[in-house]
Design a protein around this motif. Structure first.
Motif, PDB file in Angstrom:
ATOM      1  N   ALA A  33     -19.865  27.237 -22.765  1.00 36.41           N
ATOM      2  CA  ALA A  33     -19.569  28.213 -23.817  1.00 36.41           C
ATOM      3  C   ALA A  33     -18.077  28.362 -24.087  1.00 36.41           C
ATOM      4  O   ALA A  33     -17.687  29.012 -25.057  1.00 36.41           O
ATOM      5  CB  ALA A  33     -20.152  29.575 -23.442  1.00 36.41           C
ATOM      6  N   GLY A  34     -17.242  27.778 -23.229  1.00 31.98           N
ATOM      7  CA  GLY A  34     -15.799  27.887 -23.427  1.00 31.98           C
ATOM      8  C   GLY A  34     -15.246  29.259 -23.067  1.00 31.98           C
ATOM      9  O   GLY A  34     -14.279  29.721 -23.664  1.00 31.98           O
ATOM     10  N   VAL A  35     -15.894  29.911 -22.097  1.00 27.65           N
ATOM     11  CA  VAL A  35     -15.399  31.196 -21.605  1.00 27.65           C
ATOM     12  C   VAL A  35     -15.178  31.072 -20.101  1.00 27.65           C
ATOM     13  O   VAL A  35     -15.593  30.101 -19.482  1.00 27.65           O
ATOM     14  CB  VAL A  35     -16.390  32.354 -21.918  1.00 27.65           C
ATOM     15  N   SER A  39     -15.781  35.974 -16.746  1.00 27.95           N
ATOM     16  CA  SER A  39     -16.391  36.716 -17.858  1.00 27.95           C
ATOM     17  C   SER A  39     -17.906  36.750 -17.723  1.00 27.95           C
ATOM     18  O   SER A  39     -18.532  37.797 -17.881  1.00 27.95           O
ATOM     19  CB  SER A  39     -16.014  36.097 -19.205  1.00 27.95           C
ATOM     20  N   VAL A  40     -18.505  35.594 -17.424  1.00 29.26           N
ATOM     21  CA  VAL A  40     -19.963  35.526 -17.267  1.00 29.26           C
ATOM     22  C   VAL A  40     -20.395  36.415 -16.108  1.00 29.26           C
ATOM     23  O   VAL A  40     -21.346  37.199 -16.237  1.00 29.26           O
ATOM     24  CB  VAL A  40     -20.439  34.069 -17.063  1.00 29.26           C
ATOM     25  N   THR A  41     -19.701  36.337 -14.992  1.00 24.62           N
ATOM     26  CA  THR A  41     -20.035  37.156 -13.828  1.00 24.62           C
ATOM     27  C   THR A  41     -19.962  38.637 -14.165  1.00 24.62           C
ATOM     28  O   THR A  41     -20.885  39.403 -13.877  1.00 24.62           O
ATOM     29  CB  THR A  41     -19.094  36.840 -12.647  1.00 24.62           C
ATOM     30  N   ARG A  42     -18.875  39.057 -14.808  1.00 24.24           N
ATOM     31  CA  ARG A  42     -18.685  40.467 -15.147  1.00 24.24           C
ATOM     32  C   ARG A  42     -19.728  40.952 -16.149  1.00 24.24           C
ATOM     33  O   ARG A  42     -20.219  42.071 -16.054  1.00 24.24           O
ATOM     34  CB  ARG A  42     -17.273  40.711 -15.660  1.00 24.24           C
ATOM     35  N   ILE A  43     -20.102  40.104 -17.085  1.00 22.25           N
ATOM     36  CA  ILE A  43     -21.145  40.461 -18.049  1.00 22.25           C
ATOM     37  C   ILE A  43     -22.478  40.643 -17.330  1.00 22.25           C
ATOM     38  O   ILE A  43     -23.189  41.628 -17.540  1.00 22.25           O
ATOM     39  CB  ILE A  43     -21.263  39.401 -19.160  1.00 22.25           C
ATOM     40  N   SER A  53     -17.054  37.799 -29.742  1.00 28.50           N
ATOM     41  CA  SER A  53     -16.823  36.346 -29.696  1.00 28.50           C
ATOM     42  C   SER A  53     -17.417  35.726 -28.431  1.00 28.50           C
ATOM     43  O   SER A  53     -17.959  34.618 -28.473  1.00 28.50           O
ATOM     44  CB  SER A  53     -15.323  36.038 -29.787  1.00 28.50           C
ATOM     45  N   THR A  54     -17.361  36.438 -27.314  1.00 28.75           N
ATOM     46  CA  THR A  54     -17.939  35.935 -26.060  1.00 28.75           C
ATOM     47  C   THR A  54     -19.458  35.930 -26.146  1.00 28.75           C
ATOM     48  O   THR A  54     -20.104  34.945 -25.770  1.00 28.75           O
ATOM     49  CB  THR A  54     -17.471  36.792 -24.872  1.00 28.75           C
ATOM     50  N   MET A  55     -20.044  37.010 -26.663  1.00 27.98           N
ATOM     51  CA  MET A  55     -21.497  37.062 -26.818  1.00 27.98           C
ATOM     52  C   MET A  55     -21.979  35.958 -27.745  1.00 27.98           C
ATOM     53  O   MET A  55     -22.988  35.307 -27.472  1.00 27.98           O
ATOM     54  CB  MET A  55     -21.932  38.424 -27.353  1.00 27.98           C
ATOM     55  N   THR A  56     -21.248  35.724 -28.825  1.00 23.12           N
ATOM     56  CA  THR A  56     -21.616  34.681 -29.774  1.00 23.12           C
ATOM     57  C   THR A  56     -21.563  33.306 -29.119  1.00 23.12           C
ATOM     58  O   THR A  56     -22.497  32.502 -29.262  1.00 23.12           O
ATOM     59  CB  THR A  56     -20.692  34.724 -31.007  1.00 23.12           C
ATOM     60  N   ALA A  57     -20.500  33.029 -28.373  1.00 22.31           N
ATOM     61  CA  ALA A  57     -20.358  31.728 -27.701  1.00 22.31           C
ATOM     62  C   ALA A  57     -21.492  31.503 -26.704  1.00 22.31           C
ATOM     63  O   ALA A  57     -22.077  30.412 -26.645  1.00 22.31           O
ATOM     64  CB  ALA A  57     -19.001  31.645 -27.006  1.00 22.31           C
ATOM     65  N   LEU A  58     -21.822  32.526 -25.925  1.00 22.72           N
ATOM     66  CA  LEU A  58     -22.905  32.394 -24.943  1.00 22.72           C
ATOM     67  C   LEU A  58     -24.246  32.193 -25.639  1.00 22.72           C
ATOM     68  O   LEU A  58     -25.018  31.306 -25.263  1.00 22.72           O
ATOM     69  CB  LEU A  58     -22.943  33.630 -24.033  1.00 22.72           C
ATOM     70  N   ASN A  59     -24.522  32.986 -26.663  1.00 16.83           N
ATOM     71  CA  ASN A  59     -25.781  32.835 -27.403  1.00 16.83           C
ATOM     72  C   ASN A  59     -25.906  31.456 -28.034  1.00 16.83           C
ATOM     73  O   ASN A  59     -26.975  30.847 -27.997  1.00 16.83           O
ATOM     74  CB  ASN A  59     -25.894  33.903 -28.500  1.00 16.83           C
ATOM     75  N   GLU A  60     -24.821  30.955 -28.604  1.00 17.91           N
ATOM     76  CA  GLU A  60     -24.873  29.654 -29.286  1.00 17.91           C
ATOM     77  C   GLU A  60     -25.170  28.513 -28.320  1.00 17.91           C
ATOM     78  O   GLU A  60     -25.975  27.635 -28.625  1.00 17.91           O
ATOM     79  CB  GLU A  60     -23.569  29.399 -30.040  1.00 17.91           C
ATOM     80  N   VAL A  61     -24.538  28.523 -27.158  1.00 14.97           N
ATOM     81  CA  VAL A  61     -24.757  27.431 -26.208  1.00 14.97           C
ATOM     82  C   VAL A  61     -26.169  27.515 -25.602  1.00 14.97           C
ATOM     83  O   VAL A  61     -26.814  26.496 -25.377  1.00 14.97           O
ATOM     84  CB  VAL A  61     -23.645  27.386 -25.126  1.00 14.97           C
TER      85      VAL A  61
END
Length: 91
Positions: A33-35, A39-43, A53-61
């Motif tokens: 996702a390019g993050v 960030s993933v751990t904290r989410i 933008s982070t939610m969008t990147a994760l959803n897209e991948v």
């Protein structure tokens, strides 16, 4: 009666579940996702409200890998899985 559940908690659960379906580590999801892995751990632990933008990147991948995340009109979390993308080709 279900009390209000913050959207960040729902998003965290969706990400963890999708990652499990895809058999991806937090690091692999982050890299795709390019993050950052942090960030993933904290989410996932609910320690942060993710940026759009982070939610969008994760959803897209996740979607590109064959898993669709969503909820219905009653707030029930739903997953759709693409057999073509998840299963190896037969033959």
């Amino acid at each position: 009666m279900v009390n209000y559940i913050p959207s960040s908690i729902i998003f965290a659960a969706k990400i963890r579940a999708a990652r499990g379906l895809l058999n991806w580590s937090q690091g692999e999801l982050a890299e795709r996702a390019g993050v950052s892995k942090q960030s993933v751990t904290r989410i996932e632990v609910g320690a942060t409200d993710p940026r759009l933008s982070t939610m969008t990147a994760l959803n897209e991948v996740i979607r590109a890998a064959g898993v669709e995340l969503g909820d219905d009109a009653n707030g029930i979390v739903q997953f759709s899985i693409s057999r073509e993308k998840l299963l190896p080709p037969s033959g």
